[in-house]
Design a protein around this motif. Structure first.
Motif, mmCIF file in Angstrom:
data_model
loop_
_atom_site.group_PDB
_atom_site.id
_atom_site.type_symbol
_atom_site.label_atom_id
_atom_site.label_comp_id
_atom_site.label_asym_id
_atom_site.label_seq_id
_atom_site.Cartn_x
_atom_site.Cartn_y
_atom_site.Cartn_z
ATOM 1 N N ALA A 1 0.826 -1.205 0.000
ATOM 2 C CA ALA A 1 0.000 0.000 0.000
ATOM 3 C C ALA A 1 0.859 1.253 0.000
ATOM 4 O O ALA A 1 0.331 2.351 0.171
ATOM 5 N N TYR A 2 2.189 1.123 -0.207
ATOM 6 C CA TYR A 2 3.068 2.284 -0.055
ATOM 7 C C TYR A 2 2.723 3.390 -1.052
ATOM 8 O O TYR A 2 2.459 4.533 -0.669
ATOM 9 N N ALA A 3 2.726 3.050 -2.350
ATOM 10 C CA ALA A 3 2.423 4.071 -3.356
ATOM 11 C C ALA A 3 0.980 4.557 -3.191
ATOM 12 O O ALA A 3 0.697 5.745 -3.350
ATOM 13 N N GLY A 4 0.085 3.649 -2.852
ATOM 14 C CA GLY A 4 -1.313 4.024 -2.656
ATOM 15 C C GLY A 4 -1.496 4.999 -1.507
ATOM 16 O O GLY A 4 -2.255 5.970 -1.602
ATOM 17 N N GLN A 5 -0.794 4.751 -0.403
ATOM 18 C CA GLN A 5 -0.908 5.653 0.746
ATOM 19 C C GLN A 5 -0.277 7.012 0.436
ATOM 20 O O GLN A 5 -0.742 8.044 0.929
ATOM 21 N N LEU A 6 0.791 7.002 -0.359
ATOM 22 C CA LEU A 6 1.411 8.257 -0.781
ATOM 23 C C LEU A 6 0.383 9.103 -1.539
ATOM 24 O O LEU A 6 0.218 10.308 -1.276
ATOM 25 N N LYS A 7 -0.319 8.462 -2.467
ATOM 26 C CA LYS A 7 -1.323 9.186 -3.251
ATOM 27 C C LYS A 7 -2.490 9.635 -2.372
ATOM 28 O O LYS A 7 -2.961 10.776 -2.492
ATOM 29 N N ALA A 8 -2.952 8.751 -1.486
ATOM 30 C CA ALA A 8 -4.056 9.130 -0.603
ATOM 31 C C ALA A 8 -3.666 10.341 0.245
ATOM 32 O O ALA A 8 -4.482 11.238 0.486
ATOM 33 N N ALA A 9 -2.402 10.397 0.683
ATOM 34 C CA ALA A 9 -1.944 11.526 1.503
ATOM 35 C C ALA A 9 -1.921 12.821 0.699
ATOM 36 O O ALA A 9 -2.229 13.898 1.228
ATOM 37 N N ILE A 10 -1.560 12.730 -0.571
ATOM 38 C CA ILE A 10 -1.586 13.936 -1.416
ATOM 39 C C ILE A 10 -3.022 14.420 -1.585
ATOM 40 O O ILE A 10 -3.336 15.593 -1.379
ATOM 41 N N TYR A 11 -3.918 13.503 -1.939
ATOM 42 C CA TYR A 11 -5.318 13.889 -2.160
ATOM 43 C C TYR A 11 -5.988 14.339 -0.865
ATOM 44 O O TYR A 11 -6.960 15.080 -0.892
ATOM 45 N N ASN A 12 -5.478 13.875 0.247
ATOM 46 C CA ASN A 12 -6.015 14.303 1.539
ATOM 47 C C ASN A 12 -5.807 15.806 1.727
ATOM 48 O O ASN A 12 -6.609 16.487 2.362
ATOM 49 N N ARG A 13 -4.713 16.334 1.175
ATOM 50 C CA ARG A 13 -4.397 17.771 1.252
ATOM 51 C C ARG A 13 -4.993 18.540 0.088
ATOM 52 O O ARG A 13 -5.227 19.738 0.180
ATOM 53 N N SER A 14 -5.132 17.858 -1.044
ATOM 54 C CA SER A 14 -5.466 18.569 -2.275
ATOM 55 C C SER A 14 -6.308 17.671 -3.179
ATOM 56 O O SER A 14 -5.781 16.861 -3.928
ATOM 57 N N LYS A 15 -7.621 17.823 -3.084
ATOM 58 C CA LYS A 15 -8.499 16.967 -3.892
ATOM 59 C C LYS A 15 -8.414 17.291 -5.374
ATOM 60 O O LYS A 15 -8.830 16.498 -6.216
ATOM 61 N N SER A 16 -7.878 18.452 -5.711
ATOM 62 C CA SER A 16 -7.779 18.830 -7.117
ATOM 63 C C SER A 16 -6.430 18.440 -7.716
ATOM 64 O O SER A 16 -6.137 18.765 -8.858
ATOM 65 N N ALA A 17 -5.597 17.725 -6.930
ATOM 66 C CA ALA A 17 -4.275 17.349 -7.438
ATOM 67 C C ALA A 17 -4.405 16.408 -8.633
ATOM 68 O O ALA A 17 -5.378 15.670 -8.768
ATOM 69 N N LEU A 18 -3.417 16.484 -9.505
ATOM 70 C CA LEU A 18 -3.294 15.518 -10.597
ATOM 71 C C LEU A 18 -1.991 14.767 -10.321
ATOM 72 O O LEU A 18 -0.909 15.351 -10.402
ATOM 73 N N VAL A 19 -2.106 13.500 -9.930
ATOM 74 C CA VAL A 19 -0.940 12.722 -9.522
ATOM 75 C C VAL A 19 -0.657 11.651 -10.573
ATOM 76 O O VAL A 19 -1.560 10.930 -10.984
ATOM 77 N N ILE A 20 0.580 11.575 -11.015
ATOM 78 C CA ILE A 20 0.978 10.591 -12.022
ATOM 79 C C ILE A 20 2.084 9.708 -11.455
ATOM 80 O O ILE A 20 3.073 10.203 -10.923
#
Lengths: 246, 246, 246
Positions: free
Chosen positions: C13-32
């Motif tokens: 879940a490492y990469a998944g949790q990284l992404k969840a943490a970004i979206y937790n701060r910024s729902k409008s983020a575009l993460v690749i």
């Protein structure tokens, strides 16, 4: 919406750079990784696999498919296909031929658009991704109409009696359609054979069977087991289906 | 926001079709791949792993979790759970039981909604994904309330003294909570044992230890090494923790 | 836009949790997900690989890169770099040094911002991801300016005559730039050597060669084959390039 179907694998930056290139053209794109382990260097097996997936995609989804693009091979032109309203972008190596053969209405174009400074080795990132992004945005890159009879490998049949993919669970997916076979048929593999079962839990643990998978293809499986190991199956192996004797 | 937790693996089109099915219902969805290598066919180990992850998810995130859904097995109903304000969608095979047991407020529903022409073999794409998309949109698919005592496997404990996951680095994650153990305890594995260390760099290169991982679980690790190999650990192995003798 | 470059792998879940943490701060983020299999525990090889990728990223993309962050090691400070207008977030372990060395304008900051209750073992999720999300939103977390000469491993050269990555196809990517070598040079590996070829299809099936890959690096490959197996190559192996004798 752009769906990616490639043989890049999840390793490396290949799929990532493909996505970055799409977003570079279109920040509003919605990109979905459909599959990145299409049969490697094998556009033929990939063509049957991809054809089995398209019924389950959103109507407006564009498919960007790249399998063994044969970069540097002049015979493999970059291609755009429109089949039954859906755009496809990828190499002219047969990858879209099974879809084309089943479509009611199909058109082909050669991609004439070229980026400044195209690298010879990553057409996915530098050519196909921008073209997919443009089409997804409703823009029209430079294309030349291609007659259907000029498309390569047009003689491939609609079904293929071979293993076309081994999945994560060791299930062996074939290029045969469930709608073309009868559930009283058996699949013979060397000295062994399997009968039809509707679901995994309809057979005992460790027992082999064939079923019609969720994408409509005949698939050889073992309940709680690994069919590819149990029957020593790999992509390209022929599949023999016989009517059972009663 | 929809987070995916499955045992599909990254191979094949399974996770991709799940996402395509969500976007087919909701183009504005935000879908995050949380984990696709949950312990395969193992909802019990997966339940402890998933429970360790939820504290770190955005508050509004819905969890779509699919591990060994046992399709065709009538005893495994499709389930919706709401626990402490968060929606969970997946099979009734125990996968959500550890979360339920720790929640202050939990409700269950059986999914009655059915798509036209549901395939028996891919409930993820055809049933769970649309239901997750509907709930995420604030819509309400057809559901029937289920009493908590009717949920399967309700006797699973809140912690599990077993290895529940081996990660990419070979670390062995257990179902024991760091908050339940004391740092002067040791973990015995056959003839060998490891002591607590706060971080990887607190022990020498190649040295084994246990620590409380970032999700609060007891984890067996080797600095710059592979605990699963060093101690021959696999999912399901029992974990013995003892108070050290001083 | 936030691009992820890590050695987490796709498992767990490492990469998944990284992404969840970004979206937790910024729902409008575009993460690749740019790459999740950077050379493991190897910030040096990773630094050359990452540097080869940045020319092909969208101009506004922030890079969140995490390779062997050495958590608990006081010498490895969390770092923000701005190089030629692009933000980089990650550990101060050399990972950004090759990019820094090639940039026209570069600034460094130590990250002083700390989340409440920072776990020692997952700085990616708890520290780096929120900082990346804040910078991507145009917010400014607490940072302290760092002099360039205080950055670790500043003596790494701009090129590295070593294998820095083995890709999914078995191609061996080196840290040498195509722009620094001549196409009449050969690469010697033990008793064997390979010459330059422009593309895969320019050599016979199974034949080895070196080429300049799509990211501008010298790469050892075998047409329709696996260079890493054919030449027994692994990350860190030295690469000897010689002028061919005519």
């Amino acid at each position: 919406m752009i769906l990616l179907f490639t043989d890049y694998g999840w390793q490396g930056a290949y799929a990532g750079q493909l996505k970055a290139a799409i977003y570079n053209r279109s920040k509003s794109a919605l990109v979905i990784d459909l599959q990145h382990d299409a049969p490697i260097f094998d556009p033929r097996a990939s063509a049957y696999l991809l054809a089995s997936l398209i019924d389950f995609l959103p109507h407006e989804a564009l498919v960007l498919a790249i399998v063994d693009p044969g970069v540097g091979n002049a015979a493999r032109r970059p291609l755009v296909m429109k089949a039954d309203g859906r755009w496809y972008v990828g190499p002219d190596n047969g990858l879209f031929n099974v879809i084309a053969k089943q479509a009611e209405r199909v058109e082909f174009w050669r991609i004439d658009w070229q980026p400044a400074g195209l690298k010879k080795t990553f057409h996915g990132r530098d050519l196909f991704a921008p073209v997919a992004a443009m089409l997804d945005l409703g823009e029209r890159p430079e294309l030349s109409s291609l007659a259907a009879e000029k498309i390569g490998f047009a003689d491939w049949p609609v079904e293929l009696a071979e293993v076309i993919y081994i999945d994560n669970f060791g299930n062996a997916i074939t290029g045969l359609k469930g709608s073309s076979v009868s559930t009283d048929m058996r699949i013979h593999m060397g000295e062994r054979e399997v009968c039809f079962a509707e679901t995994f839990s309809a057979v005992g643990e460790g027992e082999g069977f064939w079923h019609i998978n969720a994408n409509g293809l005949v698939e050889i499986a073992v309940n709680q087991g690994t069919a590819a190991l149990a029957y020593n199956l790999k992509i390209g192996d022929p599949v023999y289906m016989y009517q059972s004797e009663v």
